[in-house]
Enzyme design. Structure first.
Site, mmCIF file in Angstrom:
data_model
loop_
_atom_site.group_PDB
_atom_site.id
_atom_site.type_symbol
_atom_site.label_atom_id
_atom_site.label_comp_id
_atom_site.label_asym_id
_atom_site.label_seq_id
_atom_site.Cartn_x
_atom_site.Cartn_y
_atom_site.Cartn_z
ATOM 1 N N ASP A 178 -11.433 0.827 -1.718
ATOM 2 C CA ASP A 178 -11.625 2.262 -1.492
ATOM 3 C C ASP A 178 -12.570 2.901 -2.509
ATOM 4 O OD1 ASP A 178 -10.001 2.543 0.763
ATOM 5 O OD2 ASP A 178 -8.187 2.857 -0.417
ATOM 6 N N GLU A 229 0.701 -0.604 -4.931
ATOM 7 C CA GLU A 229 -0.425 0.324 -5.037
ATOM 8 C C GLU A 229 0.178 1.666 -5.428
ATOM 9 O OE1 GLU A 229 -2.287 3.537 -4.502
ATOM 10 O OE2 GLU A 229 -1.692 3.112 -2.433
ATOM 11 N N ASP A 282 0.834 -1.195 0.000
ATOM 12 C CA ASP A 282 0.000 0.000 0.000
ATOM 13 C C ASP A 282 0.876 1.255 0.000
ATOM 14 O OD1 ASP A 282 -2.577 1.159 0.061
ATOM 15 O OD2 ASP A 282 -2.395 1.534 2.199
#
Length: 509
Positions: A395, A343, A296
């Site tokens: 998200d 990400e 992430d």
């Protein structure tokens, strides 16, 4: 690294229709894996699995190493004799969103009861496995369970609000606390043992069906975590043990004040001096519990946004250089490879792309982002070579919700032109586009495979409360959906690949 050409589903275990108001690693999880196998899916992506902290977010954990006890299946514990099945008979199957306060209040006492049952009556072989687990994992387990017990003693107050001698980990105070809390610490260790026994049993079940697990590692950790309490010298803290600077992202089109995440920032110079030992431990542990890892906020490894801790917004932050290649070279040496993908969404500089490409770490493409202006086309299927493609992520709004309510008119027009006619719903047009793309891995949120609307959204960033609650309803996954996904996996050459199966073990939980 390169990945096989396979398809998979993104679904966090809390979203499973298990008993007790929250998904867990019990029968519903095994049924879900059976569905994945019938649907010829080769991947199951989960979110971080750590114990929950602020906001019940899996990205806001009290440990980078411990497991979330709410994911432990009481049904499996009962089948192994840890707790009388009558004690959990009132936990009837429930549907609907996770009510975290209620789940904590109902499930944690039963888990502690099961832990005491294990200590009192476990077989010699089970106790041997427990003792081996504790010995092999003492490097994180011992301090985590002490942190967890002290946090409970002080009514969830942040560790810097504990008595100073405990906040500063003075030897005498630590020894007294361990002696006073000895029974509690053992039960908390038993629960970590139960979590990892159940998780490894689940991983074996997946491997036997050619399903790999995709895990998730957040770049930052919570201030109120065992990690910061244990390793204060690795974080930017002042003499009062408070954060000097915190994480976030700068002001942009979406927010005039940016986002102040509030995580403490690392002392990368100290980490480098120590050979990045903590990061090696963290990612080695992650690779032991997953087959592939999503990293992430990858851009933070190149540069991160440093915000003065006293500031209420992210406006006055600055970009500061991260560890870049140096960290990943050490990780590659230690792990024997880099089974990661990055990400790298949002505004990403050429330097970040160059770092990722030098390291040969794939990035991500999210179809919902691909139908804006010309610069958004980098997320479209024909440009996804060497990437991991999604219809949307945890998200995002669901694809149906985004298309019918959230997308701008020009985005809808562009999507219709690109995707063509879709009589079975926009979500299937997105799924077909992702799976027929040139990307190696294609991952679909479960909500998109079901064609659900915005009420099934998992997370809305910056929303205070109301996130991470969505759950599948019992019986929602049927054979027709499995057959349709299986046929698509076959015609897009995304059938599951053989996976190494761990040794057969008699898991005690």
């Amino acid at each position: 690294m390169s990945f096989p050409r396979v398809a998979g589903i993104l679904l966090h275990p809390t979203s499973l229709p298990s008993r007790g108001g929250i998904g867990d690693l019990g029968p519903a999880a095994y049924s879900f894996v059976d569905f994945l196998a019938a649907a010829r899916q080769g991947l199951w992506q989960v979110l971080p699995l750590g114990p929950l902290g602020y906001g019940n977010s899996p990205y806001s954990s009290t440990s980078a190493f411990a497991g979330n006890p709410l994911l432990i299946s009481l049904e499996r514990l009962a089948s192994h004799g840890w707790i009388d099945r009558e004690r959990i008979s009132h936990l009837a199957p429930e549907s609907g969103p996770v009510a975290y306060d209620r789940v904590f209040a109902r499930k944690m006492p039963l888990l502690f009861e099961a832990g005491r049952g294990f200590v009192a009556s476990a077989s010699a072989s089970a106790l041997e496995r427990f003792e081996r687990f504790c010995a092999e994992n003492a490097w994180w387990l011992d301090d985590f369970v002490l942190f967890d017990a002290l946090r409970a003693r002080y009514k969830l107050a942040s560790w810097n609000e504990w008595p100073a001698e405990l906040a500063r980990r003075e030897a005498g105070a630590m020894e007294r606390a361990r002696n006073e809390l000895a029974d509690d610490l053992k039960i908390r260790s038993v629960l970590q043992f139960a979590f990892y026994e159940q998780w490894q049993a689940m991983r074996r079940y997946c491997s036997e069906r050619r399903i790999r697990i995709v895990g998730d590692v957040a770049i930052f950790v919570n201030y109120d975590s065992a990690d910061v309490w244990m390793h204060r010298d690795l974080f930017r803290l002042n003499d009062n043990l408070e954060s000097e600077v915190v994480s976030g992202v700068p002001p942009d089109f979406f927010s005039k004040t940016g986002q102040r995440w509030g995580n403490p920032l690392y002392r990368w110079d100290v980490m480098k001096e120590r050979g990045y030992e903590w990061w090696i431990q963290r990612l080695r542990w992650a690779t032991r519990n997953s087959d592939y890892i999503r990293l992430d906020h990858f851009r933070g490894f190149d540069q991160f946004w440093e915000i003065p801790a006293r500031d209420p917004t992210a406006i006055n932050g600055q970009w500061v250089d991260g560890p870049r290649d140096d960290l990943f070279h050490k990780l590659r040496e230690a792990l024997g490879g880099l089974p990661f993908f990055a990400e790298d969404l949002g505004y990403i500089t050429p330097e970040v792309h160059a770092l990722r490409e030098r390291l040969q770490i794939p990035g991500m493409a999210v179809l919902q982002f691909g139908f804006g202006d010309e610069g958004a086309h980098m997320y479209l299927p024909h440009r996804a070579a060497g990437k991991v493609i999604y219809t949307g992520t945890h998200d995002n709004d669901t694809t149906a919700g985004w298309f019918h309510s959230g997308a701008a008119d020009h985005e809808r027009r562009n999507a219709e032109r690109y995707l063509g006619r879709c009589d079975d719903g926009i979500h299937w047009a997105f799924i077909r586009a992702a799976q027929s793309s040139v990307a190696d891995l294609a991952l679909i949120p479960m909500q998109d495979a079901l064609g659900l609307g915005s009420d099934a959204r998992m997370n809305t960033p910056s929303l205070d409360g109301g996130n991470w609650k969505w759950r599948l309803a019992p019986g929602q996954l049927g054979p027709e959906l499995a057959a349709k996904l299986a046929h698509l996996a076959e015609v897009t050459d995304r059938l599951p690949q053989p996976t190494p199966v761990p040794p057969d073990e008699d898991f005690a939980a």
